[in-house]
Enzyme design. Structure first.
Site: not given
Ligand code: GLA
Ligand code: ZN
Length: 688
Positions: A149, A306
């Site tokens: 991210e 994710e």
């Molecule tokens: C992000 C991060 C993860 C986690 C999620 C929690 O997407 O990439 O590591 O922290 O949020 O919602």
């Protein structure tokens, strides 16, 4: 470049470093029992991969990876660089980034690094190269993820001295001499002229009060920081390719509004694009999918590394996902072109900053949870659909041109023309997303693409709040319309140059002949005020509904364009509000106000009908999307139609033509019923 990943993948993020080894087997076994095909790991494990400087430990991970292989799970592996370990920061505290307030940010979370710190870059390169070198023989890695991210929590920006020095070098490469910089930044205003590069500073909060800082400097600092981030990601991607030439590389982006950088520039450095889906509804997800696909090739599949599947720990309140919700979101990902959905996360962490974030398993690793049961019943079906459509393309006939640079200049805290005229007007929410949402509600596939792309294959192009009148914009738009395209533009089209300075020309700058009009003045409305738009008196026999606009009204001087709608109330009632102009073989329509949802929808139905683009009057919360794959013979393609119902009641959608239900094989025509929080996937053969 390595190219696209192959096949469909479904799985979960897993952190073997958080659990005693005895538990791994049970956890991975639970994934296999669910029918998962992939596991995502490693993106925060730096302190276990390199517990001390230069001392690499991969044995524990080899055991986890071997176990994944035993369980038949392919791996998506993340480079661990989003979590610089304590030993690194203790040795070199100046890796920590500096905020706009001049204060160094402290460790204790993640993403705490300055992109221009060579110590950090060398350590990051070291762990990535050693890891890749160690794993090089493995054939069960399906994709690499760089970092995690990037750009989230404003981490694109660092205000330290190293960054300032790099910013000066970046400016020198762009402008060559300070005289040009002074001219392009308009530094004569308030005596900000510099005599040499060493006098240039990163724009920081200053004694500016309501005026804000120099906009050109802010925009260039945004671009410089964005370039640095793309370079960081690209360097890691290049390193990974040395050892894994056959494994495609991505980086998992967040939702568009939560990280500032140019997605197109970064997309050029990776093999495929992907994003983490924590959106609360399918409209939000659609928009991000279309942006993420559009950042590379609008048509090619993306991934969802994710996917929210359990209560997160960062919301005001955390409702349990309802029965069917995760399955529906996954089907919607597939519908929008995503060939992998990896749930976040398999298990709830017992410790750490995020231990309120739920997982698929319960906290003891047991499977008696609502979400486990839902996935246990839906994964076989998701795989059947995913396997059938993997690799197929989205073929949008409509594009929204949305340049993140232009957008960020407005939506971020950067002071900008739009915000200066109306604090209420949000570039993204009032000029861009209403068009996207309307197209969604009409079941029309759309690519959200940056400015400057070739537009020829789109039937309709919407220029959404494209405030920067770059040379690329004028050339691509002019060519598109002249060649027969249908362009629709919103207020604030082409007002400023690449440096955010007003263009000394009638607006839309450089395009008034294409639109056959110019904007002479702009009026801004108070919260709750509306403007009514109606057909000009005498136009058309059929009663046509009035449209409603909010927040801004451009006053138009026509020079060849034909009035489609005029303002009906306010003191400029009777003057043009929407006008259309023939230019070359195409048409350019200018919409002078921020239309509300009903109005955009109604206007677009006419535009789409003129261009023969099929649309549907979909019930609320129902999404209709298409993908196209190879057919059974060369003259054919297979069209997959996804009807996804994100709502709480069963709905019916009527389609033209004969389709086959992809799962049941049942022949269908006419009304298609879709249960609440569910989807139906249809297919048919079409001539190529
Ligand atoms: C992000 C991060 C993860 C986690 C999620 C929690 O997407 O990439 O590591 O922290 O949020 O919602
Ligand atoms: Zn820095």
């Amino acid at each position: 470049m390595t190219g696209q990943p192959k096949g469909f993948h479904i799985g979960a993020s897993y952190y073997p470093e958080h659990w005693p080894q005895e538990r791994w087997e049970r956890d991975l076994g639970a994934m296999t029992d669910l029918g998962f095909t992939a596991v995502r790991m490693l993106e925060f494990a730096w302190s276990r991969l390199e517990p001390r400087p230069g001392e690499y430990r991969f044995d524990w991970f080899d055991r986890a990876a071997d176990l994944c292989e035993t369980f038949g799970l392919s791996m998506m592996l993340g480079t661990p660089t989003a979590a610089p370990p304590v030993w690194l920061i203790s040795a070199y505290p100046d890796i920590l980034p500096v905020g706009p307030d001049g204060l160094r940010r402290q460790p204790g979370g993640r993403r705490h690094y300055c992109l221009h710190n060579e110590r950090y870059r060398a350590a990051a390169r070291g762990v990535v190269e050693q890891l890749a070198n160690h794993l090089a023989g493995r054939t069960d890695i399906v994709a690499w993820q760089v970092d995690n991210e990037v750009g989230a929590y404003r981490s694109t920006f660092c205000y330290c001295d190293l960054c300032e020095a790099a910013f000066r070098r970046w400016l020198e490469a762009r402008y060559h001499d300070v005289a040009t910089l002074n001219q392009r930044w308009g530094t004569v205003f308030w005596s900000q002229e510099v005599r040499g590069w060493d006098e240039v500073q990163i724009p920081r909060p200053a004694m500016n009060g309501w005026t804000g800082s120099n906009k050109s400097a802010l925009l260039d600092f945004w671009r410089f920081s964005s370039d640095a981030l793309a370079d960081f990601v690209g360097d890691q991607a290049d390193a990974l390719r040395e050892w894994f030439p056959q494994v495609p590389v991505t980086t998992n982006w967040t939702s568009l509004t939560t990280a500032a950088f140019d997605r197109e520039v970064m997309a050029k450095r990776i093999d495929f694009t992907s994003w983490d889906n924590y959106e609360l509804d399918l409209y939000g997800a659609s928009f991000n999918h279309d942006v993420v696909r559009g950042a590379k090739h609008g048509s090619q599949p993306t991934w969802t590394p994710e996917q929210r599947c359990a209560p997160p720990d960062n919301r005001q309140h955390v409702p349990l996902l309802r029965e069917g919700e995760v399955t529906t979101m996954t089907l919607h990902n597939i519908a929008c072109g995503s060939d992998a959905t990896i749930y976040f996360r398999l298990e709830q962490a017992l410790f750490g900053a995020e231990n309120a974030h739920g997982g698929i398993l319960d906290r003891s690793g047991g499977t008696d949870t609502r979400i486990y049961r839902e996935l246990a019943s839906s994964v076989p079906r998701l795989r059947q659909i995913g396997d059938a459509v993997a690799g197929s393309q989205v073929r949008a006939r409509v594009a929204i041109v949305y340049d993140t640079t232009a957008g960020v200049a407005i939506t971020s805290p950067l002071p900008h023309l739009v915000k200066k005229r109306s604090q209420l007007l949000s570039h993204l929410e009032h000029l861009v997303r209403p068009y996207h949402r309307a197209l969604q509600s009409l079941g029309v596939d759309v690519d959200v693409i940056p400015c400057g792309r070739d537009l020829a294959h789109y039937d309709v192009v919407i220029l959404a709040g494209q405030v920067i009148a770059s040379g690329d914009l004028a050339t691509s738009v002019r060519k598109y319309v002249a060649g027969g395209g249908c362009l629709v533009a919103t207020p604030f089209t082409a007002h400023v140059d690449d440096n955010d300075n007003l263009v000394a020309a009638a607006v839309p700058a450089g395009l008034t002949d294409v639109f056959g009009l110019s904007v002479t003045d702009q009026d801004f409305l108070a919260d709750g005020e509306t403007v009514v738009l109606a057909r000009p008196v005498g136009a058309g026999e059929a009663p046509v509904p009035d449209l409603q606009g909010v927040l801004c009204c451009d006053l138009l001087r026509l020079a060849g364009a034909e009035v489609k709608f005029e303002y009906r109330n306010r003191w400029y009632a009777g003057t043009p509000a929407i006008a259309s102009h023939t230019y070359g073989r195409g048409t350019a329509m200018y919409v002078g106000t921020a239309l509300d949802h009903v109005a955009v929808r109604s206007l677009l139905t006419e535009v789409l009908a003129e261009r023969d683009v099929e649309w549907h009057d979909l019930p609320p919360d129902v999404h209709l999307r298409r993908r196209f794959g190879p057919g059974s013979g060369p003259p054919e393609v297979t069209e997959y139609v996804f009807v996804v119902n994100g709502g709480e009641v069963e709905q019916t959608v009527t389609l033209q033509g004969r389709y086959r239900d992809l799962l049941t094989g049942e022949e269908l025509d006419g009304a298609i019923g879709v249960k609440a929080r569910d989807a139906v996937v249809l297919c048919r053969a079409l001539p190529r």
